[in-house]
Write a protein that holds these residues in place. Structure first.
Motif, PDB file in Angstrom:
ATOM      1  N   GLU A  19       0.830  -1.209   0.000  1.00 46.83           N
ATOM      2  CA  GLU A  19       0.000   0.000   0.000  1.00 46.83           C
ATOM      3  C   GLU A  19       0.864   1.259   0.000  1.00 46.83           C
ATOM      4  OE1 GLU A  19      -2.574  -3.103   2.171  1.00 46.83           O
ATOM      5  OE2 GLU A  19      -0.459  -2.483   2.141  1.00 46.83           O
ATOM      6  N   VAL A  20       1.980   1.220   0.732  1.00 49.98           N
ATOM      7  CA  VAL A  20       2.888   2.364   0.764  1.00 49.98           C
ATOM      8  C   VAL A  20       3.509   2.581  -0.603  1.00 49.98           C
ATOM      9  CG1 VAL A  20       5.072   3.220   1.722  1.00 49.98           C
ATOM     10  CG2 VAL A  20       3.356   2.213   3.236  1.00 49.98           C
ATOM     11  N   TRP A  21       3.852   1.485  -1.294  1.00 49.94           N
ATOM     12  CA  TRP A  21       4.403   1.609  -2.646  1.00 49.94           C
ATOM     13  C   TRP A  21       3.370   2.212  -3.604  1.00 49.94           C
ATOM     14  CZ3 TRP A  21       9.320   1.202  -4.160  1.00 49.94           C
ATOM     15  CH2 TRP A  21      10.218   0.540  -3.310  1.00 49.94           C
ATOM     16  N   TRP A  22       2.115   1.776  -3.486  1.00 52.93           N
ATOM     17  CA  TRP A  22       1.066   2.360  -4.329  1.00 52.93           C
ATOM     18  C   TRP A  22       0.870   3.842  -4.013  1.00 52.93           C
ATOM     19  CZ3 TRP A  22      -0.274   0.614  -8.714  1.00 52.93           C
ATOM     20  CH2 TRP A  22      -0.428  -0.751  -8.964  1.00 52.93           C
ATOM     21  N   LEU A  23       0.892   4.170  -2.728  1.00 51.45           N
ATOM     22  CA  LEU A  23       0.729   5.565  -2.334  1.00 51.45           C
ATOM     23  C   LEU A  23       1.885   6.414  -2.871  1.00 51.45           C
ATOM     24  CD1 LEU A  23      -1.100   7.468  -0.716  1.00 51.45           C
ATOM     25  CD2 LEU A  23       0.323   7.012   1.292  1.00 51.45           C
ATOM     26  N   ALA A  24       3.075   5.840  -2.885  1.00 47.53           N
ATOM     27  CA  ALA A  24       4.231   6.543  -3.439  1.00 47.53           C
ATOM     28  C   ALA A  24       4.042   6.804  -4.934  1.00 47.53           C
ATOM     29  CB  ALA A  24       5.509   5.740  -3.197  1.00 47.53           C
ATOM     30  N   LEU A  25       3.530   5.815  -5.672  1.00 47.84           N
ATOM     31  CA  LEU A  25       3.291   5.989  -7.105  1.00 47.84           C
ATOM     32  C   LEU A  25       2.238   7.070  -7.350  1.00 47.84           C
ATOM     33  CD1 LEU A  25       3.665   5.186 -10.059  1.00 47.84           C
ATOM     34  CD2 LEU A  25       1.966   3.368  -9.710  1.00 47.84           C
ATOM     35  N   ILE A  26       1.162   7.036  -6.570  1.00 49.64           N
ATOM     36  CA  ILE A  26       0.105   8.043  -6.708  1.00 49.64           C
ATOM     37  C   ILE A  26       0.661   9.436  -6.420  1.00 49.64           C
ATOM     38  CG2 ILE A  26      -2.055   8.878  -5.655  1.00 49.64           C
ATOM     39  CD1 ILE A  26      -2.658   5.807  -5.172  1.00 49.64           C
ATOM     40  N   THR A  27       1.492   9.530  -5.382  1.00 51.47           N
ATOM     41  CA  THR A  27       2.103  10.808  -5.026  1.00 51.47           C
ATOM     42  C   THR A  27       3.027  11.302  -6.128  1.00 51.47           C
ATOM     43  OG1 THR A  27       2.020  10.182  -2.685  1.00 51.47           O
ATOM     44  CG2 THR A  27       3.455  12.008  -3.272  1.00 51.47           C
ATOM     45  N   PHE A  28       3.776  10.367  -6.743  1.00 52.32           N
ATOM     46  CA  PHE A  28       4.662  10.749  -7.849  1.00 52.32           C
ATOM     47  C   PHE A  28       3.866  11.342  -9.005  1.00 52.32           C
ATOM     48  CE2 PHE A  28       6.118   9.344 -12.066  1.00 52.32           C
ATOM     49  CZ  PHE A  28       7.222  10.183 -12.199  1.00 52.32           C
ATOM     50  N   ILE A  29       2.783  10.679  -9.379  1.00 47.30           N
ATOM     51  CA  ILE A  29       1.963  11.167 -10.496  1.00 47.30           C
ATOM     52  C   ILE A  29       1.406  12.552 -10.181  1.00 47.30           C
ATOM     53  CG2 ILE A  29      -0.176  10.784 -11.796  1.00 47.30           C
ATOM     54  CD1 ILE A  29       0.344   7.761 -11.426  1.00 47.30           C
ATOM     55  N   SER A 143       8.790   4.670   5.341  1.00 46.75           N
ATOM     56  CA  SER A 143       7.597   4.854   4.506  1.00 46.75           C
ATOM     57  C   SER A 143       7.439   6.322   4.126  1.00 46.75           C
ATOM     58  CB  SER A 143       6.352   4.366   5.248  1.00 46.75           C
ATOM     59  OG  SER A 143       6.414   2.980   5.495  1.00 46.75           O
ATOM     60  N   LEU A 144       7.632   7.198   5.110  1.00 46.91           N
ATOM     61  CA  LEU A 144       7.608   8.633   4.823  1.00 46.91           C
ATOM     62  C   LEU A 144       8.684   9.005   3.812  1.00 46.91           C
ATOM     63  CD1 LEU A 144       7.147   9.946   8.469  1.00 46.91           C
ATOM     64  CD2 LEU A 144       5.610  10.482   6.580  1.00 46.91           C
ATOM     65  N   THR A 145       9.856   8.411   3.974  1.00 49.35           N
ATOM     66  CA  THR A 145      10.964   8.711   3.069  1.00 49.35           C
ATOM     67  C   THR A 145      10.659   8.242   1.657  1.00 49.35           C
ATOM     68  OG1 THR A 145      12.522   8.507   4.913  1.00 49.35           O
ATOM     69  CG2 THR A 145      13.445   8.426   2.702  1.00 49.35           C
ATOM     70  N   LEU A 146      10.031   7.063   1.527  1.00 53.08           N
ATOM     71  CA  LEU A 146       9.673   6.571   0.196  1.00 53.08           C
ATOM     72  C   LEU A 146       8.694   7.521  -0.493  1.00 53.08           C
ATOM     73  CD1 LEU A 146       9.836   4.328  -1.941  1.00 53.08           C
ATOM     74  CD2 LEU A 146       7.856   3.266  -0.835  1.00 53.08           C
ATOM     75  N   VAL A 147       7.704   7.997   0.252  1.00 56.32           N
ATOM     76  CA  VAL A 147       6.749   8.944  -0.328  1.00 56.32           C
ATOM     77  C   VAL A 147       7.457  10.240  -0.695  1.00 56.32           C
ATOM     78  CG1 VAL A 147       4.691  10.337   0.142  1.00 56.32           C
ATOM     79  CG2 VAL A 147       4.741   7.926   0.796  1.00 56.32           C
ATOM     80  N   ARG A 148       8.409  10.668   0.149  1.00 53.72           N
ATOM     81  CA  ARG A 148       9.193  11.867  -0.198  1.00 53.72           C
ATOM     82  C   ARG A 148      10.036  11.625  -1.444  1.00 53.72           C
ATOM     83  NH1 ARG A 148      11.029  15.979   1.521  1.00 53.72           N
ATOM     84  NH2 ARG A 148      13.198  15.334   1.446  1.00 53.72           N
TER      85      ARG A 148
END
Length: 404
Positions: A19-29, A143-148
């Motif tokens: 879920e964190v990986w998906w959230l990271a992809l969504i944040t990137f887009i 997880s925060l770092t991945l989203v960043r």
């Protein structure tokens, strides 16, 4: 040696939930699409012919909208749940960004950017709370770092593409891309992420406050918010006064400005996760790391006064990038772990509101200083604020150690 380095880099990404990986992809887009923001001050001056003072007022309106949106996002997250807030914010933001290109008056743009940011920034506290739901307690900082990383990869890609769009088309194309990418992020979020409840924490943290403690009585957290405000105040110059400095003093084109600012995002994408993983393994004092990162942020502006040589622009970007890599993940983590269960929305709303206050004053102050005293004075002021934040962070560390 090379194999060991590669394995260490890969290990820094292991153990994070899908879920964190998906959230990271969504944040990137979503973040890659917000390419209008680094060029907003240039657009207002060059296309709409606003003065520096008018741009300062518009950017302050940006900050007031962000402030209200962050507060509203925290309230709605605690009552509606983070999932509904994220969906609604992204959907409405798409239309708001598209609509901004059709506003050409000063007052109209002040109101337009205000309402856009009210809606857009309800997303931020909701997204931070979602990480608490989707990640394991021991993986929250990573997880925060991945989203960043996703944010910065988007930031690395966005300004460069934005510069090309401006050169090949015009500024209005940026607003269309911002809106379309927000809509794509909504569709992906609905498709791959399901709403999830936040589970009680199962580990002890030296930063955790008692559940009955009100955020308004948490002295250490308010000192922390002052640090975050100063950090945001300094950092946001990168998106407001710095592009003007590149253009007016060094004569860089929009494409070159985009490339230079993309260096920030690219370096963070490559280096931040291994750096945070290393710091967490070594159990280093995170507040002291934040303190020294603020010195680097302040110095990133002071070095611009060293010489008219264009190489100092790269040095400045390197300093602020390292400072950002060290400061942002651990300030995010402090806010998250400080929040008692059930009060995450309030704590994280105040965290994002500190940045919103910085938005209100950073651009207006910077533009005013430049208009009256020049760029050189502004860079020294930012360096001084970095040192002030440095001192406050050491005070915060003492408060935390005494459980204040």
């Amino acid at each position: 040696m090379v194999k060991k380095t590669i394995n260490s880099y890969q290990n820094s990404f292991r153990g994070l939930s899908k879920e964190v990986w998906w959230l990271a992809l969504i944040t990137f887009i979503n973040r890659a699409g917000t390419m209008v923001l680094p060029f907003l001050s240039l657009y207002l001056i060059e296309d709409l012919n606003f003065t520096l003072k008018e741009v300062g007022w518009i950017m302050s309106s940006f900050g007031v909208g962000s402030l209200l949106g962050s507060w509203l996002g925290g309230k709605l997250t605690d009552s509606w749940g983070f999932y509904k807030v994220m969906i609604t914010s992204l959907f409405l933001t798409a239309f708001m960004f598209i609509g901004l290109q059709f506003i050409h008056s000063f007052f109209g743009f002040v109101m337009g950017i205000f309402f856009t940011m009210v809606i857009a920034d309800t997303f931020r506290p909701a997204m931070f709370v979602s990480l608490k739901a989707y990640s394991k307690p021991e993986n929250q900082t990573r997880s925060l770092t991945l989203v960043r990383l996703a944010i910065n990869l988007g930031f690395s890609f966005g300004p460069f593409l934005g510069g090309l769009i401006i050169t090949g088309l015009n500024y209005s194309g940026l607003f269309w891309v911002d809106g379309i990418t927000s809509m794509i992020a909504v569709i992906l979020l609905k498709s791959v992420l399901k709403q999830k409840e936040i589970l009680p924490q199962t580990f002890e943290s030296t930063q955790t406050t008692p559940a009955e403690t009100s955020v308004y009585q948490d002295k250490a957290y308010w000192v922390f918010l002052a640090v975050v405000f100063l950090m945001g105040f300094i950092f946001l110059q990168l998106f407001t006064t710095v592009p003007l400095y590149y253009k007016e003093i060094h004569g860089l084109s929009e494409v070159k400005i985009g490339l230079l600012m993309s260096l920030n995002g690219f370096l963070i994408f490559i280096l931040e996760m291994p750096l945070i993983h290393y710091i967490e393994k070594k159990l280093l004092n995170k507040l002291k790391i934040i303190a020294w990162s603020l010195v680097l942020m302040g110095m990133s502006f002071v070095v611009l006064n060293i010489a008219p040589w264009k190489g100092v622009l790269v040095i400045g970007i390197l300093f602020i990038t390292v400072g950002e890599m060290l400061a942002f993940p651990f300030t995010n983590n402090f806010a998250m772990t400080r929040a008692p269960s059930g009060k995450e929305g309030k704590y994280l709303a105040l965290y994002t509101m500190a940045f919103s206050f910085a938005h209100i004053f950073s651009a207006k102050t910077g533009m005013g200083i430049i208009s009256n005293f020049g760029f050189e004075t502004n860079w020294y002021v930012m360096g001084g604020l970095g040192m002030l934040a440095f001192g406050l962070t050491f005070w915060l560390n003492k408060l935390v150690q005494t459980k204040t």
